[in-house]
Design a protein around this motif. Structure first.
Motif, short mmCIF file in Angstrom:
data_model
loop_
_atom_site.label_atom_id
_atom_site.label_comp_id
_atom_site.label_asym_id
_atom_site.label_seq_id
_atom_site.Cartn_x
_atom_site.Cartn_y
_atom_site.Cartn_z
N TRP A 103 0.82 -1.22 0.00
CA TRP A 103 0.00 0.00 0.00
C TRP A 103 0.85 1.27 0.00
N PRO B 77 3.31 3.70 -1.99
CA PRO B 77 3.80 3.95 -3.35
C PRO B 77 5.31 3.79 -3.45
N THR C 48 -1.60 -1.77 -5.12
CA THR C 48 -0.87 -0.75 -5.86
C THR C 48 -1.76 -0.05 -6.88
N VAL D 253 -4.04 2.43 -4.81
CA VAL D 253 -3.28 3.61 -4.38
C VAL D 253 -2.96 4.50 -5.56
#
Length: 257
Positions: free
Chosen positions: A205, A207, A232, A235
């Motif tokens: 989660w 970046p 990913t 997010v």
């Protein structure tokens, strides 16, 4: 004299130990030292990550810096040149202008990522050592999966960089405002490098850290499941919509002034 005495004492101790074991019904072979040898039970692809663990960081930095220049130039750069305000008074919807700029920034980042991926492909051919060549497992399949994993990160970073740059008046101010984002993305892969094997589910989660973890799994030959990739994507989508909303808001404020 001392060496001879030492050998005599060692022989006496060995003989005494042998007789003691014999009296207890234990064979003398038990006194033989155990030959312990190390064996690496990891697969070839898992061992190859020791050689290629820096590749994910290089690919992510390529996406970041590829999108950075385009994001700053299409926002703060145009404002500094005086071409942003005339563009905003056109009858075209601001959402279309924002989407077009964002798409151009994303394509610039992904183009640099493609070139970076391709630059690693000849590495295996150039290695003269067969052992190193066998460990450097990076082919077309890995390059394609690397690129696909960068799309959510590139989309989110492009929007965030534009949102930060649109609030500044000059290109240099925009560079300063994006320093924190650049530093954060550059440092996230270091978590996996300094703590190998310490992957956690929440890393997906974050970046940059999530993409690094997934790319390392690709290098190890592990399958990418929907549950691993989805964080990913979520997010990246959240950063994209949030960043583009801020860009559109800043553009409307610029027209109002």
């Amino acid at each position: 004299m001392s060496r001879a005495l030492g050998r005599l004492l060692q022989g006496f101790s060995s003989e005494r130990a042998t007789l003691t074991l014999a009296m207890r019904g234990i064979g003398a072979q038990q006194l033989r030292p155990i030959d312990v040898q190390e064996r690496d039970l990891a697969s070839m692809q898992a061992r190859s990550t020791r050689l290629t663990q820096m590749l994910p960081m290089f690919i992510m930095m390529a996406v970041l810096y590829g999108a950075l220049t385009a994001a700053l130039d299409s926002t703060a750069g145009e404002r500094e040149r005086g071409s942003l305000e005339p563009l905003l008074v056109n009858p075209a919807p601001h959402s279309a202008i924002v989407a077009g700029k964002w798409a151009a920034v994303l394509m610039a980042g992904l183009l640099v990522a493609v070139l970076s991926n391709l630059s690693f492909l000849p590495g295996q051919w150039l290695m003269r050592s067969d052992a190193l060549a066998a460990m450097f497992q990076f082919g077309w399949g890995e390059a394609l999966r690397f690129l696909l994993l960068q799309i959510p990160l590139g989309a989110g970073l492009s929007a965030v960089l534009m949102a930060l740059a649109i609030r500044t008046k000059t290109f240099k101010e925009a560079q300063a405002s994006t320093t924190l984002v650049i530093t954060a993305i550059a440092l996230t892969p270091m978590v996996a490098i300094v703590n190998p094997g310490g992957e956690a589910s929440w890393h997906l989660w974050v970046p940059g850290l999530g993409q690094n973890q997934l790319m390392m799994q690709v290098l190890k030959g592990e399958p990418l499941t929907f549950a691993k990739v989805m964080p990913t994507v979520i997010v990246g989508a959240a950063l994209t919509f949030g960043g583009l909303a801020l860009v559109a808001r800043s553009m409307r404020a610029a027209v109002a002034r």
